[in-house]
Design an enzyme around this catalytic site. Structure first.
Site: not given
Ligand code: SF4
Length: 366
Positions: A37, A81, A120, A138
């Protein structure tokens, strides 16, 4: 108020035959759900698969993650990232070891107390691994829910998101919360898709969908305009000397904190500026233009120009800590020189620079 309970049966029936086969769904293990996730918040499912398998192989459980070195984590995360996310995962893993007897807590509230886990991710782990009925809201779920109920509220508003979380948690199938969340995610990713026309003709929820009935599917969800990113001109200097490349570590705080980079300096330098400023520190054999590249961060866009600077021998920048390029601040005293292979294996170079890395790797031997 739209009644979301009406969709449950059709949604779960559809999911039986349309669920995406994803490696992290093979076992209902909280650690695996958590890793996947967090990665899925960074990039597309297809890209995540490869990262996920590599990560799990290197760090198969919470304990391995807690003891992983910063370098190993950054290397495993290279290209994804938002490196703060993997650093937070390590912090959370240490907390799990120290406070939860090495097991992720089976509680939606306690999961949210761990570093980097918001509502979330906590809901995804709680529902998929522990069957706790809480909706994992989400962008996918917001889009599907906004269309089903033809809700024109601004879905970027935290208040609206909280309202959707509450109403969807109340309405979801309590017997199968993990499957329900995954079904909504899959429907959002494959049928009720963003950007363009949703595939309503394939949708199992069409008969319950207010937006479909009203013909306003493509107007939803409403997202207020994001703040505009600022733009910065940057120059990337790839120093080479025979088969070696120079890299340096970025500061521990700020953009791309703690990552390795080819030296980067603000502004677009010309070839003659580079020659004039750097020529004092050694003999430059050749300077080549690597061209332009752009990298979009969340708040800033780098418009880069790159140069490859070949030295006869590694230059000595010692004693010139901060103003090597006249008025431009650039500290080159901490450069280290490594081969392509050493960099690839041991140093997580910021993906913002990957366009230049690809170019210079093409000609590198080792
Ligand atoms: Fe989305 Fe269309 Fe299905 Fe409505 S009918 S939920 S708009 S795909």
């Amino acid at each position: 108020m739209y009644d979301f309970t009406v969709i449950n049966e059709a949604l779960l029936t559809w999911y039986v035959t349309h669920a995406r086969k994803l490696p992290w769904r093979e076992q209902k293990d909280p650690y695996r759900v958590w890793v996947s996730e967090i990665m899925l918040q960074q990039t597309r499912v297809e890209v995540v698969k490869e990262y996920y398998l590599r990560f799990l192989k290197a760090l198969p459980d919470v304990e391995h993650l807690a003891y992983a070195s910063e370098e190993q984590l950054l290397k495993l995360w290279e290209g994804l990232g938002y490196y703060s996310r993997v650093r937070n995962m390590k912090k959370a893993a240490i907390t799990i070891l120290e406070e939860y007897e090495k097991k992720m807590p089976a509680s939606y509230e306690q999961l949210q107390k761990l570093a980097g886990i918001g509502s979330y991710t906590a809901a995804a782990v709680a529902s998929m691994a522990f069957q706790i009925p809480v909706a994992a809201v989400d962008g996918n779920l917001m889009r599907v829910a906004a269309r089903l109920s033809a809700d024109f509220s601004d879905t970027t508003s935290p208040r609206v998101k909280k309202e959707f979380e509450n109403v969807l948690t109340r309405s979801m199938d309590k017997e199968h919360p993990g499957e329900w969340n995954q079904a909504m995610m899959d429907l959002g990713a494959t049928v009720c898709i963003p950007g363009g026309r949703p595939r309503c003709e394939e949708c199992p929820l069409r008969s319950f969908c207010t937006a479909f009935h009203d013909g306003c599917m493509q107007e939803l969800p409403i997202k207020s305009k994001k703040t505009k990113q600022s733009r910065k001109d940057m120059t990337v200097l790839v120093f080479t000397c025979k088969e070696l490349f120079a890299i340096q570590k970025r500061p521990d705080k700020g953009l791309l904190a703690g990552l390795w980079e080819f030296p980067v300096i603000e502004g677009h330098l010309t070839l003659s500026e580079i020659e004039e400023c750097l020529g004092r520190y050694g003999t430059i054999a050749q300077i080549g233009l690597l061209g332009k590249a752009r990298h979009v961060f969340s708040h800033v866009i780098w418009d880069m120009i790159g140069y490859k600077i070949e030295w006869d021998k590694p230059p000595d920048f010692m004693g010139h800590p901060a103003d090597i390029l006249q008025d431009k601040k650039m500290d080159l005293t901490k450069l280290i020189w490594k081969t392509k292979q050493e960099i690839e294996e041991n140093y997580g170079v910021a993906s913002a620079l990957s366009a230049y890395k690809k170019q210079v790797w093409k000609d590198a031997i080792h």
